[in-house]
Design a protein around this motif. Structure first.
Motif, PDB file in Angstrom:
ATOM      1  N   ASN A 121      53.613  49.871  55.663  1.00  0.00           N
ATOM      2  CA  ASN A 121      53.648  49.738  57.126  1.00  0.00           C
ATOM      3  C   ASN A 121      55.068  49.785  57.686  1.00  0.00           C
ATOM      4  OD1 ASN A 121      50.774  49.336  57.329  1.00  0.00           O
ATOM      5  ND2 ASN A 121      51.106  47.254  56.535  1.00  0.00           N
ATOM      6  N   GLY A 122      56.031  50.068  56.805  1.00  0.00           N
ATOM      7  CA  GLY A 122      57.418  50.154  57.258  1.00  0.00           C
ATOM      8  C   GLY A 122      58.066  48.800  57.477  1.00  0.00           C
ATOM      9  N   ARG A 123      57.558  47.751  56.842  1.00  0.00           N
ATOM     10  CA  ARG A 123      58.096  46.408  57.020  1.00  0.00           C
ATOM     11  C   ARG A 123      58.747  45.929  55.728  1.00  0.00           C
ATOM     12  NH1 ARG A 123      56.173  44.414  61.833  1.00  0.00           N
ATOM     13  NH2 ARG A 123      57.129  42.400  61.362  1.00  0.00           N
ATOM     14  N   SER A 124      59.828  45.172  55.892  1.00  0.00           N
ATOM     15  CA  SER A 124      60.472  44.516  54.750  1.00  0.00           C
ATOM     16  C   SER A 124      59.968  43.078  54.704  1.00  0.00           C
ATOM     17  CB  SER A 124      61.998  44.531  54.907  1.00  0.00           C
ATOM     18  OG  SER A 124      62.490  45.853  54.895  1.00  0.00           O
ATOM     19  N   ASN A 125      59.390  42.699  53.578  1.00  0.00           N
ATOM     20  CA  ASN A 125      58.805  41.365  53.433  1.00  0.00           C
ATOM     21  C   ASN A 125      59.604  40.557  52.417  1.00  0.00           C
ATOM     22  OD1 ASN A 125      56.556  42.066  55.168  1.00  0.00           O
ATOM     23  ND2 ASN A 125      55.751  43.249  53.453  1.00  0.00           N
ATOM     24  N   ALA A 150      61.244  35.287  36.974  1.00  0.00           N
ATOM     25  CA  ALA A 150      60.231  34.328  37.420  1.00  0.00           C
ATOM     26  C   ALA A 150      60.010  34.426  38.927  1.00  0.00           C
ATOM     27  CB  ALA A 150      60.663  32.912  37.041  1.00  0.00           C
ATOM     28  N   SER A 151      61.088  34.664  39.689  1.00  0.00           N
ATOM     29  CA  SER A 151      60.969  34.796  41.148  1.00  0.00           C
ATOM     30  C   SER A 151      60.179  36.045  41.516  1.00  0.00           C
ATOM     31  CB  SER A 151      62.366  34.842  41.778  1.00  0.00           C
ATOM     32  OG  SER A 151      63.083  33.657  41.502  1.00  0.00           O
ATOM     33  N   LEU A 152      60.356  37.113  40.735  1.00  0.00           N
ATOM     34  CA  LEU A 152      59.601  38.340  40.989  1.00  0.00           C
ATOM     35  C   LEU A 152      58.119  38.149  40.658  1.00  0.00           C
ATOM     36  CD1 LEU A 152      62.132  41.007  39.622  1.00  0.00           C
ATOM     37  CD2 LEU A 152      61.591  40.485  42.016  1.00  0.00           C
ATOM     38  N   VAL A 153      57.819  37.344  39.639  1.00  0.00           N
ATOM     39  CA  VAL A 153      56.417  37.008  39.329  1.00  0.00           C
ATOM     40  C   VAL A 153      55.801  36.284  40.522  1.00  0.00           C
ATOM     41  CG1 VAL A 153      54.938  35.543  37.903  1.00  0.00           C
ATOM     42  CG2 VAL A 153      56.706  36.944  36.825  1.00  0.00           C
ATOM     43  N   PHE A 154      56.576  35.363  41.090  1.00  0.00           N
ATOM     44  CA  PHE A 154      56.122  34.616  42.263  1.00  0.00           C
ATOM     45  C   PHE A 154      55.892  35.567  43.448  1.00  0.00           C
ATOM     46  CE2 PHE A 154      57.113  30.414  44.716  1.00  0.00           C
ATOM     47  CZ  PHE A 154      55.789  30.369  45.144  1.00  0.00           C
ATOM     48  N   ALA A 155      56.831  36.491  43.674  1.00  0.00           N
ATOM     49  CA  ALA A 155      56.714  37.443  44.790  1.00  0.00           C
ATOM     50  C   ALA A 155      55.468  38.316  44.625  1.00  0.00           C
ATOM     51  CB  ALA A 155      57.960  38.310  44.883  1.00  0.00           C
ATOM     52  N   ASP A 156      55.170  38.715  43.392  1.00  0.00           N
ATOM     53  CA  ASP A 156      53.975  39.537  43.146  1.00  0.00           C
ATOM     54  C   ASP A 156      52.700  38.763  43.493  1.00  0.00           C
ATOM     55  OD1 ASP A 156      55.497  41.680  42.324  1.00  0.00           O
ATOM     56  OD2 ASP A 156      55.314  41.223  40.175  1.00  0.00           O
ATOM     57  N   LYS A 157      52.676  37.486  43.146  1.00  0.00           N
ATOM     58  CA  LYS A 157      51.492  36.678  43.442  1.00  0.00           C
ATOM     59  C   LYS A 157      51.307  36.515  44.953  1.00  0.00           C
ATOM     60  CE  LYS A 157      48.946  35.342  41.272  1.00  0.00           C
ATOM     61  NZ  LYS A 157      47.599  35.942  40.985  1.00  0.00           N
ATOM     62  N   VAL A 158      52.407  36.307  45.673  1.00  0.00           N
ATOM     63  CA  VAL A 158      52.320  36.182  47.131  1.00  0.00           C
ATOM     64  C   VAL A 158      51.887  37.510  47.748  1.00  0.00           C
ATOM     65  CG1 VAL A 158      53.646  35.749  49.242  1.00  0.00           C
ATOM     66  CG2 VAL A 158      53.983  34.295  47.229  1.00  0.00           C
ATOM     67  N   SER A 159      52.301  38.620  47.160  1.00  0.00           N
ATOM     68  CA  SER A 159      51.857  39.940  47.639  1.00  0.00           C
ATOM     69  C   SER A 159      50.338  40.041  47.564  1.00  0.00           C
ATOM     70  CB  SER A 159      52.489  41.057  46.790  1.00  0.00           C
ATOM     71  OG  SER A 159      53.889  41.076  46.918  1.00  0.00           O
ATOM     72  N   ASP A 160      49.759  39.524  46.483  1.00  0.00           N
ATOM     73  CA  ASP A 160      48.303  39.545  46.347  1.00  0.00           C
ATOM     74  C   ASP A 160      47.642  38.715  47.445  1.00  0.00           C
ATOM     75  OD1 ASP A 160      48.609  41.080  44.081  1.00  0.00           O
ATOM     76  OD2 ASP A 160      48.422  39.385  42.686  1.00  0.00           O
ATOM     77  N   VAL A 161      48.281  37.608  47.807  1.00  0.00           N
ATOM     78  CA  VAL A 161      47.694  36.703  48.799  1.00  0.00           C
ATOM     79  C   VAL A 161      47.697  37.321  50.190  1.00  0.00           C
ATOM     80  CG1 VAL A 161      47.979  34.483  49.987  1.00  0.00           C
ATOM     81  CG2 VAL A 161      48.233  34.632  47.484  1.00  0.00           C
ATOM     82  N   ILE A 162      48.819  37.911  50.600  1.00  0.00           N
ATOM     83  CA  ILE A 162      48.930  38.433  51.976  1.00  0.00           C
ATOM     84  C   ILE A 162      48.469  39.880  52.085  1.00  0.00           C
ATOM     85  CG2 ILE A 162      50.831  36.844  52.451  1.00  0.00           C
ATOM     86  CD1 ILE A 162      52.733  39.248  52.308  1.00  0.00           C
ATOM     87  N   GLY A 163      48.267  40.560  50.950  1.00  0.00           N
ATOM     88  CA  GLY A 163      47.796  41.940  50.995  1.00  0.00           C
ATOM     89  C   GLY A 163      48.863  42.951  51.341  1.00  0.00           C
ATOM     90  N   SER A 164      50.133  42.585  51.249  1.00  0.00           N
ATOM     91  CA  SER A 164      51.241  43.505  51.509  1.00  0.00           C
ATOM     92  C   SER A 164      52.309  43.304  50.447  1.00  0.00           C
ATOM     93  CB  SER A 164      51.855  43.259  52.896  1.00  0.00           C
ATOM     94  OG  SER A 164      50.925  43.552  53.922  1.00  0.00           O
TER      95      SER A 164
END
Length: 402
Positions: free
Chosen positions: A141-145, A222-236
């Motif tokens: 969507n052109g957004r930086s998260n 470990a922080s990237l593992v966390f970021a991947d999990k949050v990506s699953d939660v918000i769908g982006s």
């Protein structure tokens, strides 16, 4: 009337008759003369006058030439003096400007060195890449998260130091500067994608801990593992993370000279939290670093009043503190004031980690400076109007679930 006296010689000549020549004798014949007649007086004077006029004319012709040369020589000498004077002034100006530029470069270098020292371990990549202007990564969507999470790793006496006490996603459109934050409940129940000491599933705030165990203590991995999990939660896709600890909030707020926050409480007395000792009335307050930190942590877990929604109230207060820091940093000119920038980075130091590259830092700062805090939206997943999560209990634990 003037009467001229007669010349005696002329008179005698006129009155005495010449003696007649004797008879029988011849009259004397006048001898011829070879003497040239003397020039008359007028002719002599005319020659002298002509000679004088000739001399005067020659001098008159020479005079302007001599004066012109003198004038030219005077101008030339003045020009030489002026050129020498301007040359000296030009050298002084050039040396002054050069000295000023060198001084400014030394000052800028000093501040840059201080900032680089303070942030050396914060960003990824070489510090020389700071002169680049790479674009930020974006999702479809052109957004930086950006995942922003806080731990209590800097608090030795705090149990569960590697559990995330606050979890938030900052989403920005780099082009339009449209932005919003969304808080992720720390008690949100999720499946862990890696083996973990707490089990195969649990509260999302343990994801970072599980990542550390799976990645051999590598904080970035470990922080990237966390970021991947949050990506699953918000769908982006979440491209970046920023990990902070307790010291950051307190240090940032104090470096900014305090921030303004508005306290909202469902209790007329305001907020009192036993665990942090925070006691504050409803309304707008200018708070220091310690108060801002306490407000970000308080949830009435050990008693108190004013935070009936516990973690959800804490998440709202965390968003408010983050927004207050942004407002103060931008409005006080911190980013362009070297002393304030150094003080700000000193408060960050080793208390912040991120995967933002140094080559992307200039772009990130430009984007951050263009974000209007009054236009930034704050979202929560338990919005009463359209709740996305609900609370419950599982295995004796209070949890949040979709």
């Amino acid at each position: 009337m003037d009467i001229k006296k007669p010349n005696k010689r002329s008179t005698a000549s006129a009155t005495t008759p010449k003696r007649p020549a004797a008879s029988g004798s011849k009259a004397p014949t006048p001898k011829p003369t070879t003497k040239r007649p003397a020039p008359t007086k007028s002719s002599f004077r005319r020659d002298i006058d002509d000679a004088i006029r000739a001399i005067d004319s020659a001098e008159a012709q020479d005079a302007p030439s001599t004066g012109a040369r003198a004038t030219r020589d005077g101008h030339a000498k003045r020009g030489q003096r002026q050129r020498k004077s301007w040359s000296r002034r030009k050298k002084i100006i050039v040396w002054s400007i050069t000295s000023l530029l060198v001084l400014l470069a030394l000052i800028a270098g000093f501040y840059a060195y201080r900032i680089a020292q303070n942030t050396g371990g914060m960003f990824q990549g070489s510090m020389f890449d700071i002169f680049r202007n790479d674009q930020l990564k974006t999702d479809a969507n052109g957004r930086s998260n950006i995942l922003i999470f806080g731990t209590s790793e800097d608090d030795p006496g705090h149990s569960g130091a590697q559990l995330a006490d606050s979890i938030m996603v900052l989403s920005i459109d780099p082009e339009t500067k449209d932005s919003f934050t969304v808080s992720i409940p720390r008690d949100l129940w999720v499946d862990f994608d890696t083996p973990c000491s707490v089990g195969s599933a649990g509260k999302i705030n343990a994801t970072y801990l599980c990542g550390l165990e799976a990645k051999g203590g590598d904080e970035d991995a470990a922080s990237l593992v966390f970021a991947d999990k949050v990506s699953d939660v918000i769908g982006s896709d979440v491209q970046y993370y920023v990990a902070v600890n307790y010291s950051v909030v307190q240090g940032l707020v104090d470096a900014l000279g305090g921030v303004d926050v508005t306290v909202h409480s469902d209790d007329p007395r305001g907020i009192y939290d036993v665990a942090t000792g925070l006691r504050i009335a409803s309304g707008t307050h200018s708070v220091d670093g310690q108060t801002a930190l306490d407000l970000s942590r308080a949830r009435n877990a050990e008693g108190g009043y004013g935070l009936s929604q516990s973690n959800f109230d804490r998440e709202k207060n965390q968003q408010q503190v983050l927004k207050a820091i942004q407002d103060k940093a931008l409005s006080s000119g911190t980013l362009v004031d070297p002393n304030k920038a150094v003080a700000l980075t000193e408060s960050l130091g080793d208390n912040v980690r991120t995967n933002v590259q140094t080559s992307e830092l200039r772009t990130a700062l430009d984007v951050a400076a263009g974000v209007r805090s009054d236009a930034m939206q704050s979202k929560v997943l338990n919005d009463p109007a359209s709740p996305l999560v609900t609370t419950g209990s599982y295995q004796g634990q209070s949890i949040v679930r979709p």
